[in-house]
Design an enzyme around this catalytic site. Structure first.
Site, PDB file in Angstrom:
ATOM      1  N   LYS A  65       0.977  -1.145   0.121  1.00 51.81           N
ATOM      2  CA  LYS A  65      -0.181   0.048   0.191  1.00 51.81           C
ATOM      3  C   LYS A  65       1.129   1.158   0.133  1.00 51.81           C
ATOM      4  O   LYS A  65       1.894   1.338   0.585  1.00 51.81           O
ATOM      5  CB  LYS A  65      -0.840  -0.033   1.237  1.00 51.81           C
ATOM      6  CG  LYS A  65      -2.330   0.905   0.919  1.00 51.81           C
ATOM      7  CD  LYS A  65      -3.234   0.147   0.503  1.00 51.81           C
ATOM      8  CE  LYS A  65      -4.287   0.960   0.041  1.00 51.81           C
ATOM      9  NZ  LYS A  65      -5.643   0.542  -0.273  1.00 51.81           N
ATOM     10  N   GLY A 107     -26.099   2.015   1.545  1.00 53.22           N
ATOM     11  CA  GLY A 107     -25.162   2.825   0.681  1.00 53.22           C
ATOM     12  C   GLY A 107     -25.754   2.460  -0.930  1.00 53.22           C
ATOM     13  O   GLY A 107     -25.641   1.396  -1.252  1.00 53.22           O
ATOM     14  N   GLY A 166     -24.145   3.910  -3.448  1.00 55.28           N
ATOM     15  CA  GLY A 166     -23.203   4.325  -4.446  1.00 55.28           C
ATOM     16  C   GLY A 166     -22.695   3.591  -5.820  1.00 55.28           C
ATOM     17  O   GLY A 166     -23.969   2.771  -6.069  1.00 55.28           O
ATOM     18  N   ASN A 167     -21.712   3.612  -6.201  1.00 57.99           N
ATOM     19  CA  ASN A 167     -21.516   2.901  -7.420  1.00 57.99           C
ATOM     20  C   ASN A 167     -21.821   1.295  -7.307  1.00 57.99           C
ATOM     21  O   ASN A 167     -22.274   0.655  -8.004  1.00 57.99           O
ATOM     22  CB  ASN A 167     -19.830   2.808  -7.606  1.00 57.99           C
ATOM     23  CG  ASN A 167     -19.818   4.362  -8.124  1.00 57.99           C
ATOM     24  OD1 ASN A 167     -20.320   4.918  -9.038  1.00 57.99           O
ATOM     25  ND2 ASN A 167     -18.520   4.843  -7.635  1.00 57.99           N
ATOM     26  N   VAL A 168     -21.306   0.891  -5.974  1.00 61.06           N
ATOM     27  CA  VAL A 168     -21.431  -0.824  -5.642  1.00 61.06           C
ATOM     28  C   VAL A 168     -22.783  -0.891  -5.161  1.00 61.06           C
ATOM     29  O   VAL A 168     -23.589  -2.010  -5.859  1.00 61.06           O
ATOM     30  CB  VAL A 168     -20.385  -1.275  -4.749  1.00 61.06           C
ATOM     31  CG1 VAL A 168     -20.689  -2.666  -4.525  1.00 61.06           C
ATOM     32  CG2 VAL A 168     -19.105  -0.991  -5.145  1.00 61.06           C
TER      33      VAL A 168
HETATM   34  P1  NAD Z   1     -19.309   5.311  -3.233  1.00 64.55           P
HETATM   35  O1  NAD Z   1     -18.675   6.485  -2.775  1.00 64.55           O
HETATM   36  O2  NAD Z   1     -19.757   5.137  -4.758  1.00 64.55           O
HETATM   37  O3  NAD Z   1     -20.863   5.093  -2.497  1.00 64.55           O
HETATM   38  C1  NAD Z   1     -20.619   4.893  -0.976  1.00 64.55           C
HETATM   39  C2  NAD Z   1     -22.429   5.447  -0.725  1.00 64.55           C
HETATM   40  O4  NAD Z   1     -22.536   5.242   0.625  1.00 64.55           O
HETATM   41  C3  NAD Z   1     -22.295   6.997  -1.057  1.00 64.55           C
HETATM   42  O5  NAD Z   1     -23.582   7.336  -1.817  1.00 64.55           O
HETATM   43  C4  NAD Z   1     -22.552   7.696   0.428  1.00 64.55           C
HETATM   44  O6  NAD Z   1     -23.409   8.593   0.242  1.00 64.55           O
HETATM   45  C5  NAD Z   1     -23.165   6.508   1.122  1.00 64.55           C
HETATM   46  N1  NAD Z   1     -22.881   6.575   2.527  1.00 64.55           N
HETATM   47  C6  NAD Z   1     -21.722   6.858   3.257  1.00 64.55           C
HETATM   48  N2  NAD Z   1     -22.267   6.722   4.773  1.00 64.55           N
HETATM   49  C7  NAD Z   1     -23.290   6.492   4.747  1.00 64.55           C
HETATM   50  C8  NAD Z   1     -24.214   5.921   5.871  1.00 64.55           C
HETATM   51  N3  NAD Z   1     -23.676   5.922   7.026  1.00 64.55           N
HETATM   52  N4  NAD Z   1     -25.342   5.424   5.389  1.00 64.55           N
HETATM   53  C9  NAD Z   1     -25.950   5.172   4.407  1.00 64.55           C
HETATM   54  N5  NAD Z   1     -25.122   5.736   3.160  1.00 64.55           N
HETATM   55  C10 NAD Z   1     -23.862   5.910   3.393  1.00 64.55           C
HETATM   56  O7  NAD Z   1     -18.470   4.098  -2.957  1.00 64.55           O
HETATM   57  P2  NAD Z   1     -18.672   2.460  -3.545  1.00 64.55           P
HETATM   58  O8  NAD Z   1     -17.465   2.627  -4.797  1.00 64.55           O
HETATM   59  O9  NAD Z   1     -19.812   2.273  -3.845  1.00 64.55           O
HETATM   60  O10 NAD Z   1     -18.046   1.692  -2.500  1.00 64.55           O
HETATM   61  C11 NAD Z   1     -18.949   1.090  -1.460  1.00 64.55           C
HETATM   62  C12 NAD Z   1     -18.109   0.340  -0.456  1.00 64.55           C
HETATM   63  O11 NAD Z   1     -17.430  -0.700  -1.072  1.00 64.55           O
HETATM   64  C13 NAD Z   1     -16.923   1.464   0.136  1.00 64.55           C
HETATM   65  O12 NAD Z   1     -16.752   0.992   1.607  1.00 64.55           O
HETATM   66  C14 NAD Z   1     -15.574   0.982  -0.639  1.00 64.55           C
HETATM   67  O13 NAD Z   1     -14.467   1.094   0.064  1.00 64.55           O
HETATM   68  C15 NAD Z   1     -15.960  -0.643  -0.709  1.00 64.55           C
HETATM   69  N6  NAD Z   1     -15.336  -1.144  -2.084  1.00 64.55           N
HETATM   70  C16 NAD Z   1     -15.397  -0.613  -3.532  1.00 64.55           C
HETATM   71  C17 NAD Z   1     -14.909  -0.977  -4.237  1.00 64.55           C
HETATM   72  C18 NAD Z   1     -15.099  -0.544  -5.558  1.00 64.55           C
HETATM   73  O14 NAD Z   1     -14.555  -1.007  -6.823  1.00 64.55           O
HETATM   74  N7  NAD Z   1     -15.930   0.631  -5.852  1.00 64.55           N
HETATM   75  C19 NAD Z   1     -14.033  -2.115  -4.240  1.00 64.55           C
HETATM   76  C20 NAD Z   1     -13.744  -2.731  -3.152  1.00 64.55           C
HETATM   77  C21 NAD Z   1     -14.252  -2.284  -1.876  1.00 64.55           C
END
Ligand code: NAD
Length: 362
Positions: free
Chosen positions: A80, A176, A178-180
């Site tokens: 990292k 959440g 978001g993207n995932v």
């Molecule tokens: P993102 O930022 O697109 O979405 C996260 C969402 O969670 C946001 O819309 C935010 O408003 C919401 N959020 C934050 N705190 C909250 C809460 N307390 N209650 C409700 N909603 C809340 O992130 P992502 O890319 O969707 O990733 C989601 C999780 O998965 C993260 O923890 C990330 O580290 C993990 N992750 C993502 C990937 C990836 O490829 N995107 C890969 C491995 C792990």
């Protein structure tokens, strides 16, 4: 901090402290274990309170990458990069300096976007180093792969608990959108799952709901939803002493990193009869997708996604191992990852003669 002691305690190989006077860059590169191959792990840019905090984060995150990569079955070790800097104060000079330090390692590590960096920042670094992954013309945004891996993990968890992987009619509460989280909702809705979703941003929660028919609840109420699967897809540390007594689910399986506030929470979940799918396995889709960049002929999405869809199969082995050993799923997953590293280390003990130029000329 006693750095060598911390390295010894966690089995780290190398810590590199990089400083660039012109840009003010302060970057720590932590290599945890490279038995399986070069270190692979993102680059984080964060305003830590102290150097000790930055070092501790680099040590913790690089170790986590060793386990994630080993378990995912890819030929990479754990590393990292941590930039100790306010993300608002990033400059191209600083990013280029970071890229030069990565390049100097000559392929001992590969890195890419993580918290505090944007895809644009990675492109600036790319002017200085070859050792970057996840760039737009290669595997790109990993979130669809992360969602597919989470979906595959939910199916495996349902199989383990209910004897069928089919999400049809099962109730999944997603924290959440978001993207995932929103992509996961789409995949589960296509299977006929019943969904509840929340997000701190109302617009995101409602956009996902209108596409998938999910019910929206306030973010603070998501832990109380009676469901089959609680899927944390927002931030870390969501499983803690306050939230645990509120859970009304049989399964916790989501993409968020570092879901357990403290290690004993895994034991507590086990005691409560809640199946916990370890986060570093569930969200391994992103890293499996990236590793496909290293295949002959370069990245191919269909091949990468086929591998990501196998994450559930690996997870089932963890559930079985946890039962057989009488340990938490977290401990079982770590044991499987450690065994893979140990097996490769033993294999490399074979003596391989190297050509001796002077002997050839004799
Ligand atoms: P993102 O930022 O697109 O979405 C996260 C969402 O969670 C946001 O819309 C935010 O408003 C919401 N959020 C934050 N705190 C909250 C809460 N307390 N209650 C409700 N909603 C809340 O992130 P992502 O890319 O969707 O990733 C989601 C999780 O998965 C993260 O923890 C990330 O580290 C993990 N992750 C993502 C990937 C990836 O490829 N995107 C890969 C491995 C792990």
């Amino acid at each position: 901090m006693d750095i060598f002691r911390a390295m010894a305690e966690n089995g780290h190989e190398q810590m590199i402290f990089n400083y660039d006077a012109a840009s003010g860059l302060r970057m720590i590169i932590a290599l945890h274990d490279t038995t399986l191959g070069p270190g692979l792990g993102g680059m984080r840019n964060w305003r830590y309170q102290s150097e000790d905090e930055a070092i501790a984060d680099a040590l913790r995150l690089s170790r986590g990458m060793t386990y994630k990569n080993a378990f995912a079955g890819i030929d990479f070790g754990g590393s990292k990069c941590v930039i100790f800097n306010d993300p608002e104060q990033k400059s191209d000079l600083l990013l280029r300096a970071a890229g030069r330090f990565v390049e100097m390692l000559g392929g001992r590590i590969y890195t890419g976007e993580d918290v505090g960096l944007t895809p644009g920042d990675v492109e600036v670094m790319a002017r200085e180093t070859h050792y970057l992954v996840g760039r737009p013309h290669k595997s790109g945004d990993p979130s669809k792969a992360a969602a597919l891996g989470t979906y595959s993990s939910i199916r495996a968890s349902l199989q383990h608990v209910y004897g069928s992987p089919d999400p049809k009619g099962r109730h999944v509460a997603i924290q959440g959108a978001g993207n995932v989280g929103s992509e996961l909702a789409r995949l589960l809705a296509a299977d006929g799952a019943r969904l509840t979703i929340c997000d701190l941003r109302d617009d995101r929660a409602h956009a996902a709901a209108s596409e998938t028919g999910a019910q929206v609840v306030p973010s603070e109420a998501i832990h109380d939803v009676a469901c089959d699967v609680f899927s944390p897809c927002a931030l870390g540390l969501v499983l803690n002493a306050k939230t645990l007594p509120r859970l009304r689910t049989r399964i916790v399986c989501g993409s968020a990193n570092n879901q357990l506030a403290t290690p004993d929470i895994a034991e507590e979940l086990r005691r409560l009869g809640i199946l916990y799918a370890p986060d570093f396995i569930v969200n391994g889709g992103g890293i499996v997708n990236i590793a496909d960049e290293f295949e002959d002929g370069g990245y191919r999405r269909e091949r990468a996604f086929e591998r990501v869809a196998q994450i559930g199969r690996r997870l089932l082995a963890v559930f079985e191992r946890a039962q057989a050993d009488g340990v938490t799923t977290e401990v079982a997953a770590e044991r499987i990852a450690e065994e893979r590293i140990a097996a490769v280390a033993r294999q490399q003990r074979h003596f391989v003669p190297q050509p001796q130029p002077h002997a050839l000329n004799a």
